[in-house]
Design a protein around this motif. Structure first.
Motif, short mmCIF file in Angstrom:
data_model
loop_
_atom_site.label_atom_id
_atom_site.label_comp_id
_atom_site.label_asym_id
_atom_site.label_seq_id
_atom_site.Cartn_x
_atom_site.Cartn_y
_atom_site.Cartn_z
N GLU A 111 -5.87 17.96 -12.50
CA GLU A 111 -5.37 16.91 -13.68
C GLU A 111 -6.36 15.79 -13.82
N LEU A 112 -6.82 15.20 -12.61
CA LEU A 112 -7.96 14.26 -12.76
C LEU A 112 -9.06 14.62 -13.72
N ALA A 113 -9.69 15.85 -13.25
CA ALA A 113 -10.77 16.30 -14.25
C ALA A 113 -10.46 16.34 -15.53
N GLU A 114 -9.29 17.00 -15.97
CA GLU A 114 -8.97 17.05 -17.20
C GLU A 114 -8.79 15.82 -17.96
N ALA A 115 -7.94 14.58 -17.16
CA ALA A 115 -8.07 13.43 -17.61
C ALA A 115 -9.41 12.69 -17.74
N ARG A 116 -10.33 12.84 -16.94
CA ARG A 116 -11.69 12.20 -17.33
C ARG A 116 -12.32 13.31 -18.38
N SER A 117 -12.04 14.44 -18.44
CA SER A 117 -12.86 15.12 -19.64
C SER A 117 -12.11 14.64 -20.92
N GLY A 118 -10.96 14.50 -20.90
CA GLY A 118 -10.31 13.87 -22.17
C GLY A 118 -10.78 12.85 -22.59
#
Length: 295
Positions: free
Chosen positions: A160-167
């Motif tokens: 979830e953190l990686a998706e937030a960073r990529s977003g």
């Protein structure tokens, strides 16, 4: 009064009466007996078997209460894990599901005085998650503390953190791209305006003056307003002399081999009759012959 024999009509009647849930306060945990009313529970408490069993429990009451409390908590959490997992459910609603089994460990034999106190104990121990809802009151959900579940939660959180960073990176990239596209569009618009201005200047006649120049000339400065009218006339003469003269229109030459033949109809106004090309040429000084007029 002696106990009814198993299989007798009295025993069957008692079984039918005791079918379903009974009052918790009329349950005797040491004797494992459920009474149907206050009178039956009073009679049971005064019975010899109950007094003898309570004497055994009274020798080490703390041990018995602790065992009952542990059994109650183990069965309660086990049913919550198998029936609902990590889903939220009302504490009171789940307790009704738990006491459907008549052989369950009753709460009056444990060290917990109420369901609310027991729920708070489970939340403080970290066994279940507890929250308070306006509609359903206390809500509980089983907390999986195994190593595999902890690892799975960490992986999900990292994802979830990686998706937030990529977003967030995608948002920044989109902003940069939109800014660059806006700058390119502004540059193209400026280039088009410059080209249109150049085309307007080229298409305008040579003697004409641009609107900006007309404004400048129409609004004289205060210094020039004080000059004499003779100087204005001189300036007009110089500007008229310096103005380029208009060139005459170019002459078009036709190199066609065929001569234009007049129409075969009657000679109209402004048209001449065709002359013969076999007439003799006149010599120099020769007079033009006189035409004979018939009378």
């Amino acid at each position: 009064m002696p106990k009814a024999e198993i299989g007798s009509t009295k025993h069957l009647a008692n079984q039918m009466k005791s079918k379903g849930l009974q009052r918790l306060r009329w349950w005797c945990e040491p004797c494992q007996k459920q009474c149907r009313d206050a009178n039956g529970f009073k009679c049971h408490v005064q019975s010899e078997s109950h007094v003898r069993q309570m004497a055994v429990v009274g020798e080490n009451a703390t041990k018995y209460i602790s065992n009952y409390s542990n059994d109650f908590q183990r069965d309660f959490v086990s049913l919550l894990r198998t029936a609902h997992g990590e889903k939220w459910i009302g504490a009171n609603k789940f307790y009704n599901e738990y006491i459907r089994d008549k052989e369950h460990v009753h709460m009056n034999s444990t060290r917990f005085s109420s369901l609310t106190e027991f729920t708070k104990h489970l939340g403080r121990s970290g066994i279940v998650n507890v929250k308070e809802d306006e509609k359903d009151g206390l809500m509980i959900a089983w907390r999986d503390t195994s190593v595999a579940a902890t690892k799975r939660r960490e992986e999900i959180r990292e994802q979830e953190l990686a998706e937030a960073r990529s977003g967030a990176g995608e948002d920044r990239m989109l902003k940069k791209m939109s800014k660059r596209a806006q700058e390119e569009a502004d540059g193209k618009a400026r280039i088009l305006e410059a080209r249109r201005a150049a085309q307007a200047q080229t298409q305008a006649p040579k003697g004409s003056v641009s609107p900006l120049a007309e404004e400048k000339t129409s609004t004289p400065s205060p210094d020039k307003a004080l000059e004499s009218p003779t100087e204005e006339k001189k300036a007009d003469a110089t500007t008229s002399d310096e103005a380029p003269k208009e060139e005459p229109a170019p002459v078009k030459f036709s190199f066609g081999l065929k001569a234009k033949v007049p129409p075969s109809t009657k000679a109209g106004l402004g048209q001449m009759k065709s002359q013969s090309i076999f007439k003799r040429a006149r010599a120099e000084g020769e007079d033009k012959p006189k035409k004979k007029v018939k009378l």
